[in-house]
Design an enzyme around this catalytic site. Structure first.
Site, PDB file in Angstrom:
ATOM      1  N   PRO A   2      28.062  45.935 -30.155  1.00 57.47           N
ATOM      2  CA  PRO A   2      29.195  46.193 -30.654  1.00 57.47           C
ATOM      3  C   PRO A   2      29.486  45.276 -32.759  1.00 57.47           C
ATOM      4  CG  PRO A   2      30.199  45.827 -28.932  1.00 57.47           C
ATOM      5  CD  PRO A   2      29.067  44.947 -29.059  1.00 57.47           C
ATOM      6  N   GLU A   3      29.221  46.343 -33.432  1.00 63.63           N
ATOM      7  CA  GLU A   3      29.564  46.418 -34.889  1.00 63.63           C
ATOM      8  C   GLU A   3      30.705  46.672 -35.575  1.00 63.63           C
ATOM      9  OE1 GLU A   3      25.928  47.412 -37.049  1.00 63.63           O
ATOM     10  OE2 GLU A   3      24.849  47.325 -35.362  1.00 63.63           O
ATOM     11  N   LYS A  59      33.044  40.288 -36.471  1.00 62.57           N
ATOM     12  CA  LYS A  59      33.040  40.712 -35.288  1.00 62.57           C
ATOM     13  C   LYS A  59      33.842  40.957 -34.360  1.00 62.57           C
ATOM     14  CE  LYS A  59      28.291  42.060 -35.510  1.00 62.57           C
ATOM     15  NZ  LYS A  59      26.707  41.823 -35.895  1.00 62.57           N
ATOM     16  N   HIS A  92      31.901  44.257 -13.162  1.00 70.47           N
ATOM     17  CA  HIS A  92      31.421  44.053 -14.453  1.00 70.47           C
ATOM     18  C   HIS A  92      32.720  43.982 -14.792  1.00 70.47           C
ATOM     19  CE1 HIS A  92      27.399  44.665 -14.029  1.00 70.47           C
ATOM     20  NE2 HIS A  92      27.708  46.030 -13.730  1.00 70.47           N
ATOM     21  N   ARG A 111      26.711  42.118 -19.460  1.00 79.55           N
ATOM     22  CA  ARG A 111      25.807  40.716 -19.265  1.00 79.55           C
ATOM     23  C   ARG A 111      26.190  40.061 -19.986  1.00 79.55           C
ATOM     24  NH1 ARG A 111      21.388  43.816 -23.285  1.00 79.55           N
ATOM     25  NH2 ARG A 111      20.516  41.831 -22.887  1.00 79.55           N
ATOM     26  N   ARG A 263      13.840  42.456 -34.434  1.00 83.50           N
ATOM     27  CA  ARG A 263      14.544  43.720 -34.181  1.00 83.50           C
ATOM     28  C   ARG A 263      13.732  45.490 -34.076  1.00 83.50           C
ATOM     29  NH1 ARG A 263      20.186  41.720 -34.145  1.00 83.50           N
ATOM     30  NH2 ARG A 263      20.909  43.642 -33.597  1.00 83.50           N
TER      31      ARG A 263
END
Length: 280
Positions: A2-3, A59, A92, A111, A263
């Site tokens: 998420p940005e 963020k 999760h 993650r 990247r």
């Protein structure tokens, strides 16, 4: 990951859902999510506190509580979901905040990279990770002259420089690619080689791309959903990110994908030509 647009959209959703609610209990299934204090202290301190507001810096989400600030970073795959307390607990789910009205805010993270930290009340903006951030990408605090001076100090490639959050905050892989495409700048162009007109174009592209993405509710590429369970829509407006092999919307040349600073990076080889020596 998420940005800024996605995190801002999450913030807006959470603001509608949980501001004014009082925490009855906190359950932590994966202790590493809690950076500090110790998990039992974290749980004990939050019990009885009311969520008074939710802010964002870069963020980072900052939950404004009655006695503390709670800082949350979603990292790669973190997300919040709003539930009734008796709803089935999804895989999760790592942290659950139960409110006195029987609703819950749940933090899920495939993650397990996300982190939460409790700091003293009104000290969220003094958190070490937040203090290191550059200005928000809005004209009132993100100044062209300061941006230009910052670029002149660096000979490194422009893309990793924009990703490090010090010159301007909130840019991640998607929106750096989009801003560089809009400004017609190669992602490996040395930052100090940009002419004043190019810097001005890039500055405006950063502001424009992020503002449009916020308005669209962010970009859903994989798992991102906002706090209301809704996907973002900016992915339909992407010009270069994820468009490998498709014709450039400006010149028709196929978009290519390469790696810059480890990247995945998308650009148009015609519109975004590298000028001078390629940086390693």
């Amino acid at each position: 990951m998420p940005e800024l647009p996605e995190v801002e959209t999450v913030r807006k959703g959470l603001e509608k859902l949980v501001v004014g609610k009082t925490i009855q209990e906190v359950i932590v299934f994966w202790p590493r999510i809690i950076e500090s204090p110790e998990v039992d202290v974290f749980q004990g301190q939050l019990a009885g506190q009311t969520i008074e507001g939710i802010e964002r810096r870069g963020k980072f989400l900052i939950f404004k509580l009655s006695d503390n600030d709670m800082i949350s970073h979603l990292r790669m795959e973190g997300k919040y979901e709003f539930h009734q307390a008796d709803d089935e607990i999804a895989k999760h789910t790592h942290v659950m905040f139960t409110f006195t009205d029987g609703t819950q805010l749940r933090y899920l993270d495939v993650r397990k990279f996300g982190r939460m930290t409790l700091v003293p009340k009104n000290q969220g903006h003094q958190y070490k990770g937040i203090l290191a951030l550059g200005p928000e990408p809005t004209p009132d605090v993100f100044q062209l002259a300061t941006f230009q001076q910052g670029l002149k100090k660096h000979h490194k490639a422009i893309k990793p420089l924009l990703l490090d959050q010090k010159l301007v905050t909130g840019l991640g892989n998607i929106y750096v690619d989009e801003a560089l495409w809009q400004a017609q700048i190669h992602p490996e162009q040395p930052a100090d080689s940009l002419k004043p007109a190019e810097v001005a174009t890039l500055y405006q592209a950063i502001i424009d791309v992020l503002a449009r993405a916020v308005e669209a509710g962010g970009t859903t590429i994989r798992t991102y959903l906002n706090a209301l369970g809704e996907a973002g829509t900016f992915q339909v407006a992407l010009n270069v990110y994820g468009q490998t092999g498709l014709p450039c919307n400006r010149c028709g040349t196929p978009i290519v994908k390469t790696k810059v600073a480890q990247r995945g990076t998308h650009y148009c080889p015609q519109c975004q030509q590298l000028k001078g020596r390629r940086l390693k």
